[in-house]
Scaffold this motif. Structure first.
Motif, PDB file in Angstrom:
ATOM      1  N   PHE A  22       0.838  -1.198   0.000  1.00 20.31           N
ATOM      2  CA  PHE A  22       0.000   0.000   0.000  1.00 20.31           C
ATOM      3  C   PHE A  22       0.880   1.258   0.000  1.00 20.31           C
ATOM      4  CE2 PHE A  22      -2.810   2.875   2.655  1.00 20.31           C
ATOM      5  CZ  PHE A  22      -3.840   3.018   1.728  1.00 20.31           C
ATOM      6  N   GLN A  23       1.937   1.253   0.811  1.00 19.80           N
ATOM      7  CA  GLN A  23       2.837   2.404   0.868  1.00 19.80           C
ATOM      8  C   GLN A  23       3.616   2.553  -0.440  1.00 19.80           C
ATOM      9  OE1 GLN A  23       5.000   3.271   4.523  1.00 19.80           O
ATOM     10  NE2 GLN A  23       3.883   1.673   5.610  1.00 19.80           N
ATOM     11  N   CYS A  24       4.063   1.411  -1.017  1.00 20.29           N
ATOM     12  CA  CYS A  24       4.829   1.470  -2.274  1.00 20.29           C
ATOM     13  C   CYS A  24       3.955   1.928  -3.452  1.00 20.29           C
ATOM     14  CB  CYS A  24       5.430   0.105  -2.614  1.00 20.29           C
ATOM     15  SG  CYS A  24       6.673  -0.442  -1.446  1.00 20.29           S
ATOM     16  N   LEU A  25       2.650   1.664  -3.364  1.00 15.36           N
ATOM     17  CA  LEU A  25       1.761   2.014  -4.486  1.00 15.36           C
ATOM     18  C   LEU A  25       1.266   3.454  -4.417  1.00 15.36           C
ATOM     19  CD1 LEU A  25      -0.510  -1.150  -4.851  1.00 15.36           C
ATOM     20  CD2 LEU A  25       1.208  -0.314  -6.481  1.00 15.36           C
ATOM     21  N   GLU A  26       1.539   4.107  -3.294  1.00 17.50           N
ATOM     22  CA  GLU A  26       1.049   5.475  -3.098  1.00 17.50           C
ATOM     23  C   GLU A  26       1.441   6.357  -4.290  1.00 17.50           C
ATOM     24  OE1 GLU A  26      -0.708   7.801   0.168  1.00 17.50           O
ATOM     25  OE2 GLU A  26      -0.662   5.727  -0.380  1.00 17.50           O
ATOM     26  N   GLY A  27       0.459   6.969  -4.929  1.00 14.76           N
ATOM     27  CA  GLY A  27       0.722   7.887  -6.048  1.00 14.76           C
ATOM     28  C   GLY A  27       1.091   7.198  -7.355  1.00 14.76           C
ATOM     29  N   GLN A  28       1.044   5.867  -7.401  1.00  9.83           N
ATOM     30  CA  GLN A  28       1.440   5.129  -8.613  1.00  9.83           C
ATOM     31  C   GLN A  28       0.205   4.656  -9.378  1.00  9.83           C
ATOM     32  OE1 GLN A  28       4.618   4.739  -9.489  1.00  9.83           O
ATOM     33  NE2 GLN A  28       5.525   5.522  -7.600  1.00  9.83           N
ATOM     34  N   ASP A  29       0.400   4.451 -10.677  1.00 14.68           N
ATOM     35  CA  ASP A  29      -0.687   3.960 -11.507  1.00 14.68           C
ATOM     36  C   ASP A  29      -0.656   2.424 -11.492  1.00 14.68           C
ATOM     37  OD1 ASP A  29      -2.510   3.445 -13.496  1.00 14.68           O
ATOM     38  OD2 ASP A  29      -1.932   5.252 -14.617  1.00 14.68           O
TER      39      ASP A  29
END
Ligand code: NDP
Ligand code: MG
Length: 378
Positions: free
Chosen positions: A154-161
């Motif tokens: 969840f943290q790594c996906l923050e702001g990612q498509d």
């Protein structure tokens, strides 16, 4: 702003870590509800420490004890009480940390009454991920992952498509039998299996970590939380439990989240999301960790990952069957009625024998769950 939080499973391992976060952040978190099962004494202590909290306990006897000790306080009990507690009007967020699937209906109630949901109990997403995520979408509520791997993703996906994600890489400590032989595995006792090398946790999840069913459940949990197909979810063994999981993107970049092995951090991030604060989790000193190892899981000796991949790919009732059969087999193993390798065999048998439904209703899921349990205890 203060988050008003209900903690289901406050007397457990995740519950205690949640209370530690609440104590460290009194201006950010207010505990407005707590539940326990059989540990009435611990629930009483927690109720005294958090006087604003509504209370729910496992049975009527426990409720009577609590009422006599806490005159004037509202005390609920059993499954109905949990649903009432989960729909507490003044709560912003309900954290579900009840072991097994008893948290499913309260989790749905929380979303239906306009709250965000923080999920520690992976079993509920494995059993009914589609229903939980659909309810969240319909109600506009968030489902925030507490499990350390999912919190890391969840943290790594923050702001990612999401379309740029090649795969999720869940890390796995390997459990206490990472280097065991087939002959060793045939002899495992509950006491040995309960001894986890890096995390201190409840009994059920400790056994799941030893069989690798914990990671199998987490693969299915990830499939629903991040709406990603099973073939894009991989597992790597990482014995130090410092990298909590990773996301690989299509350009070859891999993002990882690291922190000390303390559940307080993912719990705190779920409770205060999207804000970050200095909390109770000790900082990570990479120089003292010195090395981070990664290796392939031994799927030949630990069939849980392949069983989970099969269940998550097929969908329908199969994940609920895997989960229920595993829960029941773990109970039997802890009671000395089943061998360690018997846990994998029981789950495989239940997955083959329980009739498959591709688009089950909640009642059909519960029926499949019961059928799987009866096959295991047979
Ligand atoms: P514990 O066994 O320590 O605690 C379980 C909690 O649930 C206790 O509060 C217990 O009450 C309560 N409970 C158990 N059965 C029932 C029931 N039928 N009705 C109502 N309450 C019940 O478990 P953990 O805290 O370790 O785990 C909780 C969940 O979080 C599990 O789903 C686990 O997979 C998940 N999780 C745990 C992690 C960890 O580090 N511990 C990490 C990631 C996920 P009482 O003790 O009073 O009977
Ligand atoms: Mg985990």
């Amino acid at each position: 702003m203060k988050k008003r939080v209900v903690v289901l499973g406050a007397t457990g391992s995740i519950g205690e870590s949640t209370l530690r976060v609440a104590r460290a952040l009194p201006n950010r978190i207010e505990i407005v509800g707590i539940s326990g099962g059989q540990n009435v004494q611990r629930l009483l202590e927690i109720a005294r420490e958090f006087p604003a909290a509504r209370i729910c306990t496992g049975d009527e006897l426990g409720a009577a004890t609590l009422r006599s000790e806490l005159p004037g306080r509202e005390v609920l009990h059993e499954a109905d009480g949990l649903e009432t507690l989960a729909s507490t009007p003044e709560a912003d967020l309900v954290l579900v940390a009840i072991v097994g699937t008893a948290g499913l209906k309260p989790a749905l109630r929380a979303l239906e009454t306009d709250k965000d949901l923080a999920v520690a109990s992976k079993e509920i997403l494995v059993m009914a991920g589609e229903q939980v995520m659909a309810t969240a979408e319909r109600m506009g509520g968030r489902v925030l992952p507490v499990d350390s791997e999912h919190n890391a993703v969840f943290q790594c996906l923050e702001g990612q498509d999401l379309s740029a994600v090649k795969r999720l890489i869940l890390t796995c400590s390997g459990g206490p039998f990472r280097k065991a032989s087939a002959a060793d595995l045939a002899m495992v006792t509950p006491e040995q299996a309960l001894r986890h090398p890096t995390w201190s946790m409840g009994r059920k999840i400790s056994i799941d970590s030893a069989t690798l069913f914990n990671k199998g459940l987490e693969m299915i949990e990830a499939r629903w939380l991040f709406n990603i197909p099973m073939e894009k979810i991989d597992v790597v063994i990482h014995p130090q439990s410092i990298v909590h999981s990773m996301v690989e993107f299509v350009d070859g970049s891999i993002m990882a989240q690291m922190s000390s092995t303390d559940m307080a951090l993912p719990i705190q991030y779920a409770l205060t999301y999207p804000d970050r604060y200095a909390g109770p989790c000790a900082p990570l000193d990479l120089a003292s960790v010195r090395r981070l190892d990664f290796e392939e899981p031994r799927t030949d000796l630990f069939p849980a990952l392949e069983l989970a991949r099969r269940a998550g790919t097929a969908g329908g009732t199969l994940p609920a069957v895997l989960n229920a059969a595993n829960e029941s087999a773990v109970e039997a193993f802890l009671a000395g009625r089943l061998s360690f390798i018997g846990i994998w065999e029981s789950v495989d048998r239940a997955m083959n024998e329980v009739p498959f439904v591709q688009h089950p209703s909640l009642d059909e899921l519960i029926e499949a769950d019961h059928a799987a349990r009866s096959i295991v205890v047979r």
